[in-house]
Write a protein that holds these residues in place. Structure first.
Motif, PDB file in Angstrom:
ATOM      1  N   LEU A 250     -24.903   7.798 -16.672  1.00 19.14           N
ATOM      2  CA  LEU A 250     -24.140   9.039 -16.855  1.00 19.14           C
ATOM      3  C   LEU A 250     -24.319   9.555 -18.281  1.00 19.14           C
ATOM      4  O   LEU A 250     -24.376  10.761 -18.511  1.00 19.14           O
ATOM      5  N   HIS A 251     -24.435   8.599 -19.224  1.00 16.64           N
ATOM      6  CA  HIS A 251     -24.601   9.033 -20.610  1.00 16.64           C
ATOM      7  C   HIS A 251     -25.981   9.616 -20.841  1.00 16.64           C
ATOM      8  O   HIS A 251     -26.133  10.505 -21.681  1.00 16.64           O
ATOM      9  N   ILE A 252     -26.992   9.144 -20.098  1.00 13.88           N
ATOM     10  CA  ILE A 252     -28.317   9.768 -20.206  1.00 13.88           C
ATOM     11  C   ILE A 252     -28.210  11.247 -19.835  1.00 13.88           C
ATOM     12  O   ILE A 252     -28.691  12.132 -20.553  1.00 13.88           O
TER      13      ILE A 252
ATOM     14  N   VAL B  42     -20.123  18.614 -15.004  1.00 12.56           N
ATOM     15  CA  VAL B  42     -20.447  17.190 -14.885  1.00 12.56           C
ATOM     16  C   VAL B  42     -19.183  16.370 -15.087  1.00 12.56           C
ATOM     17  O   VAL B  42     -18.926  15.384 -14.394  1.00 12.56           O
ATOM     18  N   GLY B  43     -18.333  16.817 -16.035  1.00  7.72           N
ATOM     19  CA  GLY B  43     -17.077  16.108 -16.245  1.00  7.72           C
ATOM     20  C   GLY B  43     -16.185  16.179 -15.025  1.00  7.72           C
ATOM     21  O   GLY B  43     -15.613  15.176 -14.598  1.00  7.72           O
ATOM     22  N   LEU B  44     -16.080  17.374 -14.417  1.00  2.00           N
ATOM     23  CA  LEU B  44     -15.166  17.540 -13.285  1.00  2.00           C
ATOM     24  C   LEU B  44     -15.668  16.817 -12.045  1.00  2.00           C
ATOM     25  O   LEU B  44     -14.883  16.261 -11.279  1.00  2.00           O
ATOM     26  N   PHE B  45     -17.000  16.847 -11.842  1.00  2.00           N
ATOM     27  CA  PHE B  45     -17.543  16.265 -10.608  1.00  2.00           C
ATOM     28  C   PHE B  45     -18.239  14.939 -10.878  1.00  2.00           C
ATOM     29  O   PHE B  45     -19.158  14.561 -10.157  1.00  2.00           O
ATOM     30  N   ASN B  46     -17.844  14.225 -11.929  1.00  3.60           N
ATOM     31  CA  ASN B  46     -18.551  12.987 -12.262  1.00  3.60           C
ATOM     32  C   ASN B  46     -18.404  11.959 -11.147  1.00  3.60           C
ATOM     33  O   ASN B  46     -19.306  11.173 -10.908  1.00  3.60           O
ATOM     34  N   GLY B  47     -17.260  12.003 -10.422  1.00  2.00           N
ATOM     35  CA  GLY B  47     -17.069  11.056  -9.323  1.00  2.00           C
ATOM     36  C   GLY B  47     -18.146  11.217  -8.268  1.00  2.00           C
ATOM     37  O   GLY B  47     -18.747  10.242  -7.803  1.00  2.00           O
ATOM     38  N   ALA B  48     -18.425  12.486  -7.904  1.00  2.00           N
ATOM     39  CA  ALA B  48     -19.439  12.748  -6.884  1.00  2.00           C
ATOM     40  C   ALA B  48     -20.810  12.294  -7.363  1.00  2.00           C
ATOM     41  O   ALA B  48     -21.580  11.691  -6.605  1.00  2.00           O
ATOM     42  N   ILE B  49     -21.127  12.571  -8.650  1.00  2.00           N
ATOM     43  CA  ILE B  49     -22.445  12.191  -9.171  1.00  2.00           C
ATOM     44  C   ILE B  49     -22.602  10.677  -9.134  1.00  2.00           C
ATOM     45  O   ILE B  49     -23.630  10.150  -8.700  1.00  2.00           O
ATOM     46  N   VAL B  50     -21.538   9.966  -9.551  1.00  2.48           N
ATOM     47  CA  VAL B  50     -21.623   8.504  -9.578  1.00  2.48           C
ATOM     48  C   VAL B  50     -21.772   7.949  -8.167  1.00  2.48           C
ATOM     49  O   VAL B  50     -22.645   7.115  -7.901  1.00  2.48           O
TER      50      VAL B  50
ATOM     51  N   LYS C  24     -22.697   9.457  -5.239  1.00  4.15           N
ATOM     52  CA  LYS C  24     -23.799   9.892  -4.385  1.00  4.15           C
ATOM     53  C   LYS C  24     -25.162   9.616  -4.994  1.00  4.15           C
ATOM     54  O   LYS C  24     -26.125   9.419  -4.278  1.00  4.15           O
ATOM     55  N   VAL C  25     -25.272   9.671  -6.333  1.00  2.77           N
ATOM     56  CA  VAL C  25     -26.609   9.610  -6.936  1.00  2.77           C
ATOM     57  C   VAL C  25     -26.829   8.326  -7.726  1.00  2.77           C
ATOM     58  O   VAL C  25     -27.839   7.648  -7.543  1.00  2.77           O
ATOM     59  N   ILE C  26     -25.893   7.981  -8.607  1.00  2.00           N
ATOM     60  CA  ILE C  26     -26.173   6.852  -9.512  1.00  2.00           C
ATOM     61  C   ILE C  26     -26.029   5.525  -8.772  1.00  2.00           C
ATOM     62  O   ILE C  26     -26.876   4.646  -8.896  1.00  2.00           O
ATOM     63  N   THR C  27     -24.950   5.392  -7.955  1.00  3.98           N
ATOM     64  CA  THR C  27     -24.730   4.111  -7.270  1.00  3.98           C
ATOM     65  C   THR C  27     -25.896   3.714  -6.365  1.00  3.98           C
ATOM     66  O   THR C  27     -26.326   2.563  -6.397  1.00  3.98           O
ATOM     67  N   PRO C  28     -26.459   4.641  -5.542  1.00  6.84           N
ATOM     68  CA  PRO C  28     -27.602   4.221  -4.711  1.00  6.84           C
ATOM     69  C   PRO C  28     -28.820   3.833  -5.539  1.00  6.84           C
ATOM     70  O   PRO C  28     -29.666   3.072  -5.071  1.00  6.84           O
ATOM     71  N   GLY C  29     -28.917   4.348  -6.785  1.00  4.31           N
ATOM     72  CA  GLY C  29     -30.088   4.047  -7.594  1.00  4.31           C
ATOM     73  C   GLY C  29     -29.921   2.792  -8.403  1.00  4.31           C
ATOM     74  O   GLY C  29     -30.721   2.473  -9.271  1.00  4.31           O
ATOM     75  N   HIS C  30     -28.887   2.060  -8.109  1.00  2.00           N
ATOM     76  CA  HIS C  30     -28.407   0.984  -8.904  1.00  2.00           C
ATOM     77  C   HIS C  30     -29.050  -0.328  -8.471  1.00  2.00           C
ATOM     78  O   HIS C  30     -29.092  -0.610  -7.286  1.00  2.00           O
ATOM     79  N   PRO C  31     -29.587  -1.121  -9.373  1.00  3.26           N
ATOM     80  CA  PRO C  31     -30.299  -2.334  -8.942  1.00  3.26           C
ATOM     81  C   PRO C  31     -29.410  -3.333  -8.208  1.00  3.26           C
ATOM     82  O   PRO C  31     -29.904  -4.128  -7.426  1.00  3.26           O
ATOM     83  N   TRP C  32     -28.069  -3.292  -8.454  1.00  2.73           N
ATOM     84  CA  TRP C  32     -27.210  -4.285  -7.815  1.00  2.73           C
ATOM     85  C   TRP C  32     -26.809  -3.870  -6.403  1.00  2.73           C
ATOM     86  O   TRP C  32     -26.356  -4.671  -5.627  1.00  2.73           O
ATOM     87  N   PHE C  33     -26.923  -2.565  -6.101  1.00  5.33           N
ATOM     88  CA  PHE C  33     -26.492  -2.104  -4.785  1.00  5.33           C
ATOM     89  C   PHE C  33     -27.668  -1.839  -3.856  1.00  5.33           C
ATOM     90  O   PHE C  33     -27.559  -1.961  -2.659  1.00  5.33           O
ATOM     91  N   SER C  34     -28.828  -1.445  -4.434  1.00  5.89           N
ATOM     92  CA  SER C  34     -29.939  -1.073  -3.561  1.00  5.89           C
ATOM     93  C   SER C  34     -30.825  -2.280  -3.281  1.00  5.89           C
ATOM     94  O   SER C  34     -31.780  -2.177  -2.529  1.00  5.89           O
TER      95      SER C  34
END
Lengths: 494, 142
Positions: free
Chosen positions: A329-331, A473-481, A483-493
């Motif tokens: 998210l910080h990137i 991004v601040g308001l919709f950070n939950g959706a970004i995390v 839908k997008v970041i979690t699936p790209g995550h080495p521990w979940f995918s």
């Protein structure tokens, strides 16, 4: 269009644009701008579509020239790569819109080379993100590096000098990467990333592999400007033209950080990254203190970039899901905020003729919209809700708590205070410096006679768009995390 | 005519050498895909011949051989030939740079691969030659 071809078309479109731009430049500067902008917009939509397809159906794989991996070169667009691609291509589109006017004012005779090099830089960067082959990554790294050196050399009088320093250190970084890769190849006999990640556990603890990984991380650290390897960064950012800085600062170092993420995922987060966490923490504090010591706004922003790279490295190396989400998210957030701040710094230099932050009195009177956009970016930088920066920091703090490392929680909190100090000097001088009407000093007279003189719409519109996106991004950070970041995550995918 | 060296020996020798170097350059380029050599080496030889002319005959006369202002155009064109071949294979239904799918009629896949590499090499030769000339032109100042 077949979504299977998207991974290939992303770098290849940039390559074609970089070849067509100088030819279009023969007709005129505006044609060169149009070709490069059209290329960037096309790739942005490709990246969005690719990210959507990767999220819906799993990673897209493309085998260049039809050769199957592990022998052939493979391009892989997984959610993580797609996320990065969307960020860097979106930034390119906005920077190119901004660059038209900015380059026209700062370096008009270098406009066509500027657009060409931008496209070549993006060929390299987008290729580095998308490739699934470690040696191919090195090739793209060199493409982006050579274009980057030339791009940073376009600018003020001292720009070639600082670009040369970047060249020596950057070549060293690429050399470290290549040397480390040789060590890994010696042991495993493969260059394919997926293959490598299957092989490495089999040779766990091998001295050669450890040396190779250290060299690769050292190389990536040099490229991303990780403290204490950051020495090329402040000079290069300060002296380059504002359009080049606002492209390379948000995009270039992030892709180097992505190499580090990829290498750590491939090698399964070896224990030696604990040391890296301490380096990152030291970098956050040291670069923030150095930023306070600067009076040139671009130099201050460059040191703040070093500090923020530290946050990203901290989040990656804490090696737990929450910290990883924070780093990703910080990137995104840092790319957005740094673009706004460098856009604003470029506009301020054109209109107010200064980069000294103590000369910014009257900025909101002269350039109200720029000042507003800058204020939002500063809030995000410091981490005030509801801007995006707040949420990435909160994820990083939760990650550090989960890892049980209270020292790093303290580091993040202290650095937030330091951020507050160096950014609010800018706000204080420009917004709150006491100005009673009818003063008699030269400064007061200058302030009194100030008229509204905003930067031209071509430069203002991208700045405002990004500052709105920061809040979104601040308001919709939950959706970004989710839908997008979690699936790209080495521990979940997996 | 005034040349940089002013010596007729250098001038005559260079004029004799330039076409020979160019023929060797073309030979190296055409043999690149099945024997030692190739686009890069051929391009370097071709560039060397032009640069020899630049140094021995003077920057003005050698413009007739290859004009300095055209270098960037040909450099971009050469790279476009390379990338365009890849794209042609892609559009014809194969993978990028898979020569088997190049839309050339009446050729077997094996022959297509053979000619495909030659097309690629021609682009490489053009780009390497013109880029090197452009770099040295910038240093000589013409």
């Amino acid at each position: 269009m077949n979504p299977i071809q998207i991974p290939l078309l992303i770098p290849v479109t940039f390559l074609f644009a970089s070849l067509l731009t100088p030819l279009a430049g023969l007709l005129g500067r505006s044609w060169a701008h149009l070709v490069s902008l059209a290329g960037a917009v096309f790739v942005f939509f490709l990246s969005l579509k690719g990210l959507g397809a990767a999220l819906a159906e799993g990673p897209l794989r493309y085998y260049v020239s039809g050769w199957l991996p592990p022998m052939g070169i493979e391009f892989v667009l997984d959610p993580l790569a797609g996320f990065l691609e969307v960020i860097i291509t979106g930034m390119t589109v906005l920077v190119l819109i901004y660059a038209r006017k900015s380059v026209e004012i700062e370096n008009p005779d270098k406009a066509v080379p500027f657009y060409t090099l931008t496209m070549l830089l993006m060929t390299g960067l987008s290729g580095m993100v998308i490739t699934g082959d470690l040696f191919n990554l090195y090739v793209f790294l060199e493409i982006s590096a050579l274009a980057g050196y030339a791009l940073l050399a376009i600018g003020g009088k001292r720009a070639p000098f600082s670009a040369f320093r970047y060249l020596t250190l950057g070549t060293l970084g690429a050399g470290f990467y290549l040397m480390g890769l040789v060590f890994l190849f010696m042991t495993t006999g493969t260059l394919n990333m997926a293959d490598m990640s299957r092989m490495l556990p089999l040779v766990n603890g091998s001295f050669t592999v450890t040396t190779g990984l250290i060299l690769i991380i050292l190389g990536a650290g040099l490229k991303m400007g990780l403290f204490p390897l950051h020495t090329w960064l402040p000079d290069a950012y300060t002296n380059a033209s504002s359009a080049a800085t606002s492209l390379i600062a948000p995009v270039g170092t992030k892709v180097a950080a992505y190499i580090m993420i990829r290498m750590l995922i491939i090698s399964g987060f070896p224990p030696l990254i604990e040391l890296l966490t301490w380096v990152a923490a030291a970098g956050i504090i040291a670069a923030s203190i150095l930023a306070i010591a600067q009076s040139d706004i671009k130099r201050m922003l460059a040191y703040s970039s070093v500090a923020n790279i530290g946050y990203i490295a901290l989040g990656i190396t804490l090696a737990n899901p929450l910290a990883f989400i924070g780093a990703m998210l910080h990137i995104l957030n840092h790319a957005l905020m740094k673009a706004v701040l460098f856009f604003a710094a470029g506009g301020i230099f054109i209109k107010m003729g200064t980069r000294d932050i103590f000369q910014l009195r009257g900025l909101p009177k002269k350039m109200p919209f720029t000042a507003g956009a800058m204020l939002i970016a500063v809030f995000s930088m410091v981490g005030i809700p509801p801007t995006g920066g707040f949420f990435s920091k909160i994820y990083l703090i939760f990650g550090a708590i989960e890892a049980g490392t209270w020292f790093f929680v303290a580091v993040i909190l202290i650095s937030t205070l330091l951020n507050f100090v160096y950014f609010f000097r800018v706000i204080q001088t420009s917004f709150f410096k006491p100005y009673e009407n009818g003063g008699t000093t030269d400064d007061d007279v200058k302030y009194e006679s100030m008229e509204m003189d905003e930067m031209s719409p071509g430069m203002l519109v991208p700045t405002l768009i990004i500052s709105v996106v920061i809040i979104l991004v601040g308001l919709f950070n939950g959706a970004i995390v989710d839908k997008v970041i979690t699936p790209g995550h080495p521990w979940f995918s997996g | 005519m005034k040349t940089p060296s002013g010596s007729p020996i250098i001038q005559v020798a260079a004029r004799g050498l330039v076409p020979v170097i160019q023929i060797i350059g073309l030979y190296v380029f055409f043999h690149g895909h099945y024997s030692p050599g190739g686009g890069f080496q051929g391009g370097v030889l071709l560039a060397a011949s032009i640069l020899l002319a630049r140094l021995s005959l003077g920057t003005e006369v050698s413009q007739l051989l290859f004009p300095a202002r055209k270098t960037i155009i040909f450099s971009a064109l050469g790279a476009l030939i390379f990338a365009g071949t890849g794209l042609a294979a892609l559009l014809a239904g194969g993978h990028f740079l898979n020569y088997e799918f190049l839309p050339l009629p009446g050729l077997e896949p094996a022959e297509l691969r053979n000619w495909g590499i030659l097309i690629i090499e021609s682009g490489v030769t053009l780009t390497v030659m013109t880029s090197l000339i452009a770099i040295y032109d910038e240093i000589i100042g013409c």
